[in-house]
Motif scaffolding. Sequence first.
Motif, PDB file in Angstrom:
ATOM      1  N   PHE A  44      25.698  13.427 -61.752  1.00 57.94           N
ATOM      2  CA  PHE A  44      25.937  12.610 -60.556  1.00 57.94           C
ATOM      3  C   PHE A  44      26.212  13.548 -59.384  1.00 57.94           C
ATOM      4  N   VAL A  45      25.456  13.406 -58.322  1.00 57.47           N
ATOM      5  CA  VAL A  45      25.654  14.246 -57.134  1.00 57.47           C
ATOM      6  C   VAL A  45      25.740  13.353 -55.894  1.00 57.47           C
ATOM      7  N   ILE A  46      26.254  13.929 -54.824  1.00 58.53           N
ATOM      8  CA  ILE A  46      26.422  13.169 -53.582  1.00 58.53           C
ATOM      9  C   ILE A  46      25.261  13.511 -52.641  1.00 58.53           C
ATOM     10  N   ARG A  47      24.696  12.460 -52.059  1.00 57.36           N
ATOM     11  CA  ARG A  47      23.509  12.605 -51.201  1.00 57.36           C
ATOM     12  C   ARG A  47      23.878  12.457 -49.732  1.00 57.36           C
ATOM     13  N   VAL A  48      23.280  13.269 -48.914  1.00 58.74           N
ATOM     14  CA  VAL A  48      23.474  13.129 -47.465  1.00 58.74           C
ATOM     15  C   VAL A  48      22.088  13.011 -46.833  1.00 58.74           C
ATOM     16  N   CYS A  49      21.878  11.966 -46.061  1.00 53.86           N
ATOM     17  CA  CYS A  49      20.602  11.835 -45.350  1.00 53.86           C
ATOM     18  C   CYS A  49      20.922  11.788 -43.849  1.00 53.86           C
ATOM     19  N   ILE A  50      20.555  12.853 -43.166  1.00 53.48           N
ATOM     20  CA  ILE A  50      20.957  13.031 -41.764  1.00 53.48           C
ATOM     21  C   ILE A  50      19.794  12.568 -40.889  1.00 53.48           C
ATOM     22  N   LEU A  51      19.803  11.293 -40.544  1.00 54.19           N
ATOM     23  CA  LEU A  51      18.628  10.736 -39.879  1.00 54.19           C
ATOM     24  C   LEU A  51      18.956   9.726 -38.779  1.00 54.19           C
ATOM     25  N   TYR A  52      19.980   8.942 -38.996  1.00 50.72           N
ATOM     26  CA  TYR A  52      20.210   7.773 -38.135  1.00 50.72           C
ATOM     27  C   TYR A  52      20.287   8.183 -36.656  1.00 50.72           C
ATOM     28  N   ILE A  53      19.671   7.378 -35.830  1.00 46.50           N
ATOM     29  CA  ILE A  53      19.540   7.733 -34.420  1.00 46.50           C
ATOM     30  C   ILE A  53      20.884   7.665 -33.669  1.00 46.50           C
ATOM     31  N   ARG A  54      21.847   6.893 -34.167  1.00 46.81           N
ATOM     32  CA  ARG A  54      23.144   6.819 -33.480  1.00 46.81           C
ATOM     33  C   ARG A  54      24.152   7.843 -34.026  1.00 46.81           C
ATOM     34  N   LEU A  55      23.738   8.588 -35.029  1.00 50.79           N
ATOM     35  CA  LEU A  55      24.626   9.621 -35.581  1.00 50.79           C
ATOM     36  C   LEU A  55      24.829  10.724 -34.530  1.00 50.79           C
ATOM     37  N   THR A  56      26.060  11.227 -34.449  1.00 49.67           N
ATOM     38  CA  THR A  56      26.294  12.361 -33.552  1.00 49.67           C
ATOM     39  C   THR A  56      26.705  13.571 -34.386  1.00 49.67           C
ATOM     40  N   LYS A  57      26.471  14.750 -33.845  1.00 48.89           N
ATOM     41  CA  LYS A  57      26.818  15.957 -34.585  1.00 48.89           C
ATOM     42  C   LYS A  57      28.327  16.011 -34.827  1.00 48.89           C
TER      43      LYS A  57
END
Length: 507
Positions: free
Chosen positions: A475-488
């Motif tokens: 079991f691993v944790i996934r990160v998908c860095i895509l959403y347009i409203r996400l900020t750094k």
Amino acid sequence: MDELRISPEGFQELLEKMTVAMTDAIRFMDTGPTRFIDSLEDGPEAVEAARRLASKLQEEDVPETGRDMADILDLVCNVAARSGKNDSAAGFCAYVPTGGLLQSAAAELLCSCLNRATARFLSNPGLVQLESNVIRWMGKIVGYDPGRSFGSFASGGSMANFIGVLASRRRYLSEEQILEGVVLATSQTHTCIVKGLVMAGIPQSAMRLVPCDAKLRMDATALEASIVKERKAGRKPFLVVASAGTTNTGAVDDLRAVSVVCQRHDVWLHVDAVYGAAFNLTERGRDALDGLEEADSIAIDLHKSFFLPQATGLTMVKERAHLKRAFSVETDLPFLPGMCEDEDNFLELSMQLTRPCYGLRLWFPLQLCGLSKWRQALDERLDWTAEFAHELRQMESLGVRLATEPSLSILTFCYDSPPGQAGKSASLDDSADTASSASKEHIQHMCKLNENLLLFINQRDNIYLSGTTLPDGRFVIRVCILYIRLTKERLMRGLVDIRDGVQELTT
Ligand SMILES: Cc1ncc(COP(=O)(O)O)c(C=O)c1O
């Protein structure tokens, strides 16, 4: 406002009220939580809370008369939409976030308002042309010859993949040959492909899984061996499904190598680029997706990396004739005479007859912002992903490590025994098959710990992540860095949560 035939002024009044409610909802995307109390992963109590909410909203009888608009908007925006996981919250980095570009939402409203049918060129040559422009632009973006290729809009990635499957089946298998057909994919292929096969009349048993390499990419040598073996056995391998960004880890198959095999053996190559296609706009993406233009068909989700609101997919087919053949039938529509053969008649290229102008959903924001904004946003997300991975590597002494390297904008990580302590128990490198029973216990313990780490991170409410199980059972944790409203800034706050979570759970 409760008359069905509303006046232009009535509509304006309705829109003004809607605008207030929608603006609040948009503000809430940036300020609201990433999950509500009844979010699924919070266990049995959350499930009960979800059921309670649903039963509160259950309505047995159709309303016979209208009611106040403010109440209706409140019910939709502040009750119904505020439950479960909040996938329009700015910190949403789970699964593959959908885009929700507001300019596109506005275009959808405009399109519904115009309510013009666009199945045939002659029904509405103007709007059909705008959609055709978008399809040809998308052809250019994926590297196709826009003069030969064409596409068909669909409700999302699953339907876009289905159209590719159907096109391949009608190109290569006659109806008598359907049961002999064989499809080659991998364990990482999205399940919608199997659904698509079944919908195209191909039994699920036609699916063969080609082994993956260590990076979970299709092994092109093994693919070739499988094709040869199936042919020798008298079956008809007709379709290879490669991935340009798997949902699990973002892995991109070696599309160049796979396409060479497909061409050598005259097999249709369909690429599920539902998540990955838009990255072809960037230099790094083009390197990763090298060979995409060789595919016979490509499934794209405009609601993923092109950032549109949910339910806009597109299938691009290298040769327009193959797309047309996918939907060709030998009956005429006597009530629809005078099709203009040389023009774009979408009813011949999809299952739909009555349809809106789907293309406007992308055409409108493209006109407002220009394609460079997409390139910029995607490049930015690739930068953030590289930086996020770099920061995770800095946590190695705590036991955090990347389980799979970033691929496009997806990475996976997990907590494992910190260096120096790994010797006393199994490390996550031990595969489930080879691990001793003591180490299996340790692995189970690690899986639980990582599940708790995921909960910890999500409860902090800066970023919302999902988990996955790799083929070796971890079991691993996934990160998908895509959403347009996400900020750094918000994303980087998530790194603090990861560090805090590991410290809290392991001391
Ligand atoms: C690689 C891939 N293929 C297909 C799909 C299905 O797409 P949709 O949910 O738009 O039907 C997804 C969804 O996340 C995906 O990531």
